[in-house]
Design a protein around this motif. Structure first.
Motif, mmCIF file in Angstrom:
data_model
loop_
_atom_site.group_PDB
_atom_site.id
_atom_site.type_symbol
_atom_site.label_atom_id
_atom_site.label_comp_id
_atom_site.label_asym_id
_atom_site.label_seq_id
_atom_site.Cartn_x
_atom_site.Cartn_y
_atom_site.Cartn_z
ATOM 1 N N GLN A 91 -46.827 30.252 -18.730
ATOM 2 C CA GLN A 91 -47.717 30.149 -19.877
ATOM 3 C C GLN A 91 -47.597 31.445 -20.665
ATOM 4 O OE1 GLN A 91 -51.692 28.626 -19.464
ATOM 5 N NE2 GLN A 91 -51.184 27.542 -17.580
ATOM 6 N N VAL A 92 -47.424 31.290 -21.987
ATOM 7 C CA VAL A 92 -47.092 32.439 -22.820
ATOM 8 C C VAL A 92 -47.975 32.433 -24.077
ATOM 9 C CG1 VAL A 92 -45.253 33.484 -24.215
ATOM 10 C CG2 VAL A 92 -44.706 32.477 -21.989
ATOM 11 N N ARG A 93 -48.467 33.619 -24.419
ATOM 12 C CA ARG A 93 -49.157 33.801 -25.690
ATOM 13 C C ARG A 93 -48.110 34.060 -26.770
ATOM 14 N NH1 ARG A 93 -54.220 36.438 -26.510
ATOM 15 N NH2 ARG A 93 -54.036 37.256 -24.381
ATOM 16 N N VAL A 94 -48.174 33.307 -27.846
ATOM 17 C CA VAL A 94 -47.218 33.423 -28.943
ATOM 18 C C VAL A 94 -47.965 33.919 -30.181
ATOM 19 C CG1 VAL A 94 -45.534 32.206 -30.376
ATOM 20 C CG2 VAL A 94 -45.918 31.471 -28.004
ATOM 21 N N ARG A 95 -47.453 34.963 -30.795
ATOM 22 C CA ARG A 95 -48.085 35.497 -32.007
ATOM 23 C C ARG A 95 -47.045 35.549 -33.121
ATOM 24 N NH1 ARG A 95 -52.629 38.833 -33.384
ATOM 25 N NH2 ARG A 95 -52.221 40.161 -35.189
ATOM 26 N N LEU A 96 -47.299 34.818 -34.179
ATOM 27 C CA LEU A 96 -46.429 34.789 -35.352
ATOM 28 C C LEU A 96 -47.159 35.446 -36.519
ATOM 29 C CD1 LEU A 96 -43.900 33.796 -36.936
ATOM 30 C CD2 LEU A 96 -45.184 31.670 -37.379
ATOM 31 N N ILE A 97 -46.584 36.543 -37.021
ATOM 32 C CA ILE A 97 -47.133 37.239 -38.177
ATOM 33 C C ILE A 97 -46.226 36.954 -39.371
ATOM 34 C CG2 ILE A 97 -47.854 39.459 -39.144
ATOM 35 C CD1 ILE A 97 -47.851 40.524 -36.223
ATOM 36 N N VAL A 98 -46.790 36.443 -40.442
ATOM 37 C CA VAL A 98 -46.031 36.180 -41.665
ATOM 38 C C VAL A 98 -46.613 37.059 -42.763
ATOM 39 C CG1 VAL A 98 -45.278 34.456 -43.339
ATOM 40 C CG2 VAL A 98 -45.636 33.792 -40.944
ATOM 41 N N PHE A 99 -45.749 37.817 -43.417
ATOM 42 C CA PHE A 99 -46.231 38.746 -44.438
ATOM 43 C C PHE A 99 -45.349 38.692 -45.679
ATOM 44 C CE2 PHE A 99 -43.475 40.932 -41.458
ATOM 45 C CZ PHE A 99 -42.606 41.660 -42.257
ATOM 46 N N ARG A 100 -45.872 39.258 -46.757
ATOM 47 C CA ARG A 100 -45.123 39.258 -48.015
ATOM 48 C C ARG A 100 -44.037 40.328 -47.954
ATOM 49 N NH1 ARG A 100 -47.939 36.922 -52.278
ATOM 50 N NH2 ARG A 100 -49.851 37.759 -51.327
ATOM 51 N N GLU A 101 -42.821 39.911 -48.240
ATOM 52 C CA GLU A 101 -41.679 40.808 -48.141
ATOM 53 C C GLU A 101 -41.630 41.726 -49.356
ATOM 54 O OE1 GLU A 101 -37.190 40.082 -46.451
ATOM 55 O OE2 GLU A 101 -37.901 38.788 -48.057
ATOM 56 N N GLY A 102 -40.883 42.829 -49.225
ATOM 57 C CA GLY A 102 -40.655 43.703 -50.366
ATOM 58 C C GLY A 102 -41.747 44.732 -50.554
ATOM 59 N N GLY A 103 -41.638 45.472 -51.644
ATOM 60 C CA GLY A 103 -42.563 46.563 -51.915
ATOM 61 C C GLY A 103 -43.546 46.229 -53.016
ATOM 62 N N GLY A 104 -43.863 47.253 -53.798
ATOM 63 C CA GLY A 104 -44.872 47.116 -54.829
ATOM 64 C C GLY A 104 -46.174 47.735 -54.377
ATOM 65 N N LEU A 105 -47.077 47.947 -55.314
ATOM 66 C CA LEU A 105 -48.403 48.445 -54.974
ATOM 67 C C LEU A 105 -49.284 47.233 -54.722
ATOM 68 C CD1 LEU A 105 -48.517 51.405 -57.519
ATOM 69 C CD2 LEU A 105 -47.885 51.440 -55.092
ATOM 70 N N TYR A 106 -50.486 47.190 -55.291
ATOM 71 C CA TYR A 106 -51.298 45.988 -55.087
ATOM 72 C C TYR A 106 -50.609 44.758 -55.658
ATOM 73 C CZ TYR A 106 -55.222 48.815 -53.495
ATOM 74 O OH TYR A 106 -56.034 49.658 -52.780
ATOM 75 N N SER A 107 -49.885 44.950 -56.762
ATOM 76 C CA SER A 107 -49.097 43.853 -57.331
ATOM 77 C C SER A 107 -47.726 43.843 -56.656
ATOM 78 C CB SER A 107 -48.938 44.034 -58.837
ATOM 79 O OG SER A 107 -50.195 44.037 -59.478
ATOM 80 N N PRO A 108 -47.409 42.798 -55.899
ATOM 81 C CA PRO A 108 -46.152 42.790 -55.137
ATOM 82 C C PRO A 108 -44.936 42.572 -56.011
ATOM 83 C CG PRO A 108 -47.333 40.714 -54.846
ATOM 84 C CD PRO A 108 -48.237 41.609 -55.630
ATOM 85 N N ASP A 109 -43.792 43.054 -55.515
ATOM 86 C CA ASP A 109 -42.524 42.859 -56.222
ATOM 87 C C ASP A 109 -41.989 41.442 -56.051
ATOM 88 O OD1 ASP A 109 -42.522 45.503 -57.050
ATOM 89 O OD2 ASP A 109 -41.319 46.192 -55.352
ATOM 90 N N THR A 110 -42.374 40.785 -54.965
ATOM 91 C CA THR A 110 -41.885 39.438 -54.681
ATOM 92 C C THR A 110 -42.944 38.684 -53.888
ATOM 93 O OG1 THR A 110 -40.137 38.159 -53.570
ATOM 94 C CG2 THR A 110 -40.770 40.258 -52.566
#
Length: 285
Positions: A91-110
């Motif tokens: 039995q395994v705990r699985v953790r998937l983190i999905v995040f916005r790629e790339g840079g930028g400040l509060y306004s993302p580049d992508t």
């Protein structure tokens, strides 16, 4: 000590390797979501529900290509990682983190996505449902609510602080209040309260995470003929309740034994624990 491997955006790397930069948006802004899942008997339990929640959340955050995180993608990547870490049959705990790629400040580049997939063995101690939890009410800070509150967001300061309280005072779990002072959820779980033959749980509008196991438990309770009400719940009910239990995807159903001097039964939670052993396998497969 053997090396643990993770999947960083499609590449299998050692867990201790440096994989993010200071520009990573999950690190800088908490700009992402995560799913915590249970791998059991060669599959992820209730994977369809996890996928639905994740894709809906990514859509709310205006992230592109959320469709790639479907059941095939998550299951195949998880199985690959389990084989790499020699954890087959466990039995395994699985953790998937999905995040916005790339840079930028509060306004993302992508708005394109990147991900990190991690797994961990579940210690035997986490599988013992015979011992009830001792809980407390966390009151130092309250969780503000909005339409984003239901997401499993990387923004987790309220949970970190509640976790400090839990560890300092050696409780098994703590319950959080929303900004109006009503019950919201537990540190890592949704909560259910059985009172006068009705099963209550905080409504999504009260700021709780839209838990996968919350959804499953509501379905199982209805199947047992137990009335389930999503409501605004005062913490005062904890003094009168017959039962309280917590639910999440890894632990399933965990009954609460005590809060302060109050002690609770575990009749309904025990029924649901047993029902969960076989519930939903047709849908999973």
């Amino acid at each position: 000590m053997s090396t643990i491997y993770i999947n960083y955006n499609g590449k299998i790397v050692a867990e201790h390797d440096l994989v993010i930069s200071a520009e990573n948006r999950a690190f800088r802004y908490g700009d992402g979501l995560f799913e915590t899942m249970l791998w059991k008997d060669g599959d992820i339990r209730f994977l369809n529900f996890h996928v639905q929640r994740l894709q809906e959340g990514l859509g709310m955050l205006h992230m592109e290509d959320s469709h790639r995180f479907d059941t095939f993608f998550i299951k195949s990547k998880t199985e690959e990682l389990i084989r790499k870490n020699n954890m087959l049959g466990q039995q395994v705990r699985v953790r998937l983190i999905v995040f916005r790629e790339g840079g930028g400040l509060y306004s993302p580049d992508t708005n394109k996505t990147a991900f990190v997939l991690q797994i961990a063995r579940i210690p035997d101690s986490l599988r013992d449902k015979k011992i009830g939890l001792i809980i407390d009410l966390y009151t130092e800070y309250r969780k503000p609510y909005s339409d984003l509150s239901k997401l499993k967001s990387n923004n987790a300061l309220i949970y970190v602080l509640a976790g400090l309280h839990k560890r300092k005072h050696r409780f098994d779990e703590v319950l959080l209040l929303n900004q109006e002072g009503f019950l919201c959820e537990a540190l890592s779980s949704n909560i259910f309260i059985y009172y006068e033959k009705v099963l209550y749980t905080p409504a999504i509008s009260e700021g709780c995470v839209a838990g996968v196991m919350r959804r499953v438990v509501m379905d199982m309770a209805a199947d047992e003929g137990v009335e389930v009400v999503e409501a605004q719940i005062s913490p005062e009910i904890m003094k009168q309740a017959d039962e309280i239990f917590c639910t999440n995807a890894v632990h399933g159903v965990q009954w609460v034994m005590g809060y302060k001097q109050k002690r609770y039964f575990n009749k309904i939670s025990r029924i649901l624990q047993e029902k969960l052993l076989t519930w939903g396998y047709d849908e999973d497969n």
